[in-house]
Design an enzyme around this catalytic site. Sequence first.
Site, PDB file in Angstrom:
ATOM      1  N   ARG A  62     -14.684 -30.796  37.449  1.00 13.74           N
ATOM      2  CA  ARG A  62     -13.801 -31.606  38.273  1.00 13.74           C
ATOM      3  C   ARG A  62     -13.710 -33.032  37.752  1.00 13.74           C
ATOM      4  NH1 ARG A  62     -12.827 -31.849  43.318  1.00 13.74           N
ATOM      5  NH2 ARG A  62     -11.519 -33.447  42.431  1.00 13.74           N
ATOM      6  N   GLY A  63     -12.772 -33.780  38.289  1.00 12.36           N
ATOM      7  CA  GLY A  63     -12.643 -35.189  37.941  1.00 12.36           C
ATOM      8  C   GLY A  63     -11.356 -35.446  37.190  1.00 12.36           C
ATOM      9  N   ASN A  64     -11.049 -36.725  37.009  1.00 11.95           N
ATOM     10  CA  ASN A  64      -9.830 -37.036  36.258  1.00 11.95           C
ATOM     11  C   ASN A  64     -10.037 -36.725  34.777  1.00 11.95           C
ATOM     12  OD1 ASN A  64     -10.914 -39.338  34.883  1.00 11.95           O
ATOM     13  ND2 ASN A  64     -10.557 -40.575  36.703  1.00 11.95           N
ATOM     14  N   VAL A  65      -8.995 -36.855  33.987  1.00 14.59           N
ATOM     15  CA  VAL A  65      -9.046 -36.411  32.594  1.00 14.59           C
ATOM     16  C   VAL A  65     -10.192 -37.091  31.836  1.00 14.59           C
ATOM     17  CG1 VAL A  65      -7.756 -36.289  30.430  1.00 14.59           C
ATOM     18  CG2 VAL A  65      -6.577 -35.900  32.586  1.00 14.59           C
TER      19      VAL A  65
ATOM     20  N   LYS B  32       2.902 -30.850  39.092  1.00 13.64           N
ATOM     21  CA  LYS B  32       2.122 -29.651  39.418  1.00 13.64           C
ATOM     22  C   LYS B  32       1.114 -29.907  40.531  1.00 13.64           C
ATOM     23  CE  LYS B  32      -1.741 -29.993  36.240  1.00 13.64           C
ATOM     24  NZ  LYS B  32      -2.479 -29.357  35.163  1.00 13.64           N
ATOM     25  N   ASP B  33       0.789 -31.169  40.804  1.00 16.79           N
ATOM     26  CA  ASP B  33      -0.153 -31.497  41.875  1.00 16.79           C
ATOM     27  C   ASP B  33       0.532 -31.637  43.233  1.00 16.79           C
ATOM     28  OD1 ASP B  33      -2.284 -31.609  40.092  1.00 16.79           O
ATOM     29  OD2 ASP B  33      -1.972 -33.744  39.665  1.00 16.79           O
TER      30      ASP B  33
ATOM     31  N   CYS C  89      -1.287 -20.000  50.573  1.00 13.72           N
ATOM     32  CA  CYS C  89      -2.654 -19.854  50.064  1.00 13.72           C
ATOM     33  C   CYS C  89      -2.616 -20.126  48.567  1.00 13.72           C
ATOM     34  CB  CYS C  89      -3.142 -18.437  50.312  1.00 13.72           C
ATOM     35  SG  CYS C  89      -4.422 -17.873  49.201  1.00 13.72           S
TER      36      CYS C  89
ATOM     37  N   THR D 204     -13.635 -25.296  33.588  1.00 17.62           N
ATOM     38  CA  THR D 204     -12.356 -25.649  34.211  1.00 17.62           C
ATOM     39  C   THR D 204     -12.502 -25.557  35.720  1.00 17.62           C
ATOM     40  OG1 THR D 204     -10.018 -25.103  34.461  1.00 17.62           O
ATOM     41  CG2 THR D 204     -11.492 -23.264  34.016  1.00 17.62           C
TER      42      THR D 204
ATOM     43  N   SER E 237      -9.788 -25.043  37.560  1.00 16.69           N
ATOM     44  CA  SER E 237      -8.545 -24.407  37.988  1.00 16.69           C
ATOM     45  C   SER E 237      -8.691 -22.885  38.051  1.00 16.69           C
ATOM     46  CB  SER E 237      -7.428 -24.816  37.017  1.00 16.69           C
ATOM     47  OG  SER E 237      -6.453 -23.796  36.909  1.00 16.69           O
ATOM     48  N   LEU E 238      -8.356 -22.294  39.195  1.00 14.33           N
ATOM     49  CA  LEU E 238      -8.414 -20.833  39.345  1.00 14.33           C
ATOM     50  C   LEU E 238      -7.484 -20.153  38.352  1.00 14.33           C
ATOM     51  CD1 LEU E 238      -8.254 -20.425  43.242  1.00 14.33           C
ATOM     52  CD2 LEU E 238     -10.276 -20.224  41.781  1.00 14.33           C
ATOM     53  N   ARG E 239      -6.329 -20.773  38.117  1.00 14.65           N
ATOM     54  CA  ARG E 239      -5.351 -20.206  37.186  1.00 14.65           C
ATOM     55  C   ARG E 239      -5.907 -20.140  35.771  1.00 14.65           C
ATOM     56  NH1 ARG E 239      -2.281 -22.676  33.514  1.00 14.65           N
ATOM     57  NH2 ARG E 239      -3.015 -24.678  34.283  1.00 14.65           N
ATOM     58  N   ARG E 240      -6.525 -21.225  35.326  1.00 14.60           N
ATOM     59  CA  ARG E 240      -7.087 -21.249  33.972  1.00 14.60           C
ATOM     60  C   ARG E 240      -8.271 -20.295  33.863  1.00 14.60           C
ATOM     61  NH1 ARG E 240      -6.524 -27.808  33.814  1.00 14.60           N
ATOM     62  NH2 ARG E 240      -4.432 -27.885  32.919  1.00 14.60           N
ATOM     63  N   LYS E 241      -9.120 -20.302  34.890  1.00 13.60           N
ATOM     64  CA  LYS E 241     -10.307 -19.439  34.878  1.00 13.60           C
ATOM     65  C   LYS E 241      -9.906 -17.963  34.780  1.00 13.60           C
ATOM     66  CE  LYS E 241     -14.336 -18.223  37.681  1.00 13.60           C
ATOM     67  NZ  LYS E 241     -15.106 -18.502  38.898  1.00 13.60           N
TER      68      LYS E 241
ATOM     69  N   ARG F   6      -2.188 -44.000  42.130  1.00 14.50           N
ATOM     70  CA  ARG F   6      -3.641 -43.854  42.054  1.00 14.50           C
ATOM     71  C   ARG F   6      -4.108 -44.671  40.850  1.00 14.50           C
ATOM     72  NH1 ARG F   6      -3.411 -38.002  40.849  1.00 14.50           N
ATOM     73  NH2 ARG F   6      -5.598 -38.283  40.393  1.00 14.50           N
TER      74      ARG F   6
ATOM     75  N   ARG G 228     -13.553 -35.677  32.890  1.00 19.56           N
ATOM     76  CA  ARG G 228     -13.765 -34.312  32.397  1.00 19.56           C
ATOM     77  C   ARG G 228     -14.104 -34.296  30.912  1.00 19.56           C
ATOM     78  NH1 ARG G 228      -8.967 -30.821  33.570  1.00 19.56           N
ATOM     79  NH2 ARG G 228      -7.824 -32.644  34.287  1.00 19.56           N
TER      80      ARG G 228
HETATM   81  N1  PBG Z   1      -5.077 -31.106  37.640  1.00 20.66           N
HETATM   82  C1  PBG Z   1      -5.003 -32.514  37.399  1.00 20.66           C
HETATM   83  C2  PBG Z   1      -3.828 -32.860  36.542  1.00 20.66           C
HETATM   84  N2  PBG Z   1      -2.625 -33.071  37.096  1.00 20.66           N
HETATM   85  C3  PBG Z   1      -1.741 -33.335  36.084  1.00 20.66           C
HETATM   86  C4  PBG Z   1      -2.393 -33.286  34.877  1.00 20.66           C
HETATM   87  C5  PBG Z   1      -1.818 -33.512  33.550  1.00 20.66           C
HETATM   88  C6  PBG Z   1      -0.333 -33.734  33.492  1.00 20.66           C
HETATM   89  C7  PBG Z   1       0.479 -32.527  33.831  1.00 20.66           C
HETATM   90  O1  PBG Z   1      -0.001 -31.389  33.764  1.00 20.66           O
HETATM   91  O2  PBG Z   1       1.657 -32.692  34.180  1.00 20.66           O
HETATM   92  C8  PBG Z   1      -3.728 -33.015  35.163  1.00 20.66           C
HETATM   93  C9  PBG Z   1      -4.815 -32.910  34.190  1.00 20.66           C
HETATM   94  C10 PBG Z   1      -5.065 -31.526  33.677  1.00 20.66           C
HETATM   95  O3  PBG Z   1      -4.659 -30.535  34.288  1.00 20.66           O
HETATM   96  O4  PBG Z   1      -5.749 -31.421  32.642  1.00 20.66           O
END
Ligand code: PBG
Length: 309
Positions: A143-146, A79-80, A234, A121, A123-127, A9, A149
Amino acid sequence: MKTIRIGTRDSELALWQANTVKSKIESLGYKAELVPVKSTGDIILDKPLYELGITGIFTKTLDVAMLAGKADIAVHSMKDVPTLLPKGIVKAAVLKRAPSEDILVHKGNTAFFEGNGTIATGSLRRKAQWLHKYPQHQVEDLRGNVNTRLQKLEDNSWDGAIFAKAGLERIELTPENHTVLDWMIPAPAQGAMLVVAMENDTYTKNILAKLNDEDTDICTHVERDFLRTLEGGCTAPIGALATIENNVINFKGGLFSLDGKQKLIVENSIAKESFSNFGNICATNVLNNGGSELMKKIREVLKPKSTNE
Ligand SMILES: NCc1[nH]cc(CCC(=O)O)c1CC(=O)O
């Protein structure tokens, strides 16, 4: 000599990760090149990830490019990556893990920790974990890339936003004002990079095997087994972290309700050589201690949507 084509990407983080693997392949004496591919996960920015209804949104376009023969390998933030890989695509290497923690980037004034804060955030986990610890706070979607954000945090009145420490460090963008969230359980495999190859491509797989870090491979295996057994297709607020010390795996995993009020934690250790079923054992422990009921409730709200982080 064959050149290994790395599908990637075009976000700064994705390019950094792909270039890192390219250098490692070249250091071993082989040839590699980058093949840019656009991902839907980077294009659709107006909806929370969990509402997009697609599993593996960040990885799917690269899977398609590989299956179409346009790339030989892909480098993913592990993790993605969905816990089940597409048919024909296999794990070729797990690189040594960078820091696994989440961090809160803020704006210098940390008074909000004690009062009414608003943090962002997607992310459901972080929230869920944030609301569990700071029930008086608001959590907004982000949302969005680093890079996107970080910019959105600057443009909004939020007090802070949560990031993976590894992601910010890789692109050398860790703002001075931040707090490492050492209490937050990271996403399964956070901080680890996964290289995938075509199952029948023995040439490439043999080269990539040299890049594999055994301990990271084992720890992420345990964390992803925990996730797969617990969520059953899920996406729920689930964290998991395994570490290895003196040949012992120490594991901490958690399942949270969406509002963060409920928290089910498992902490467990096992000898390193017994890793293969350990994640499933830990997940079964959670399921048998209230996790089944909690997952049922979460499914009723999220169904039929699902995605990673
Ligand atoms: N969710 C997107 C994502 N996927 C991987 C990373 C960072 C690198 C990693 O966690 O391995 C991130 C950015 C973030 O969560 O802030």
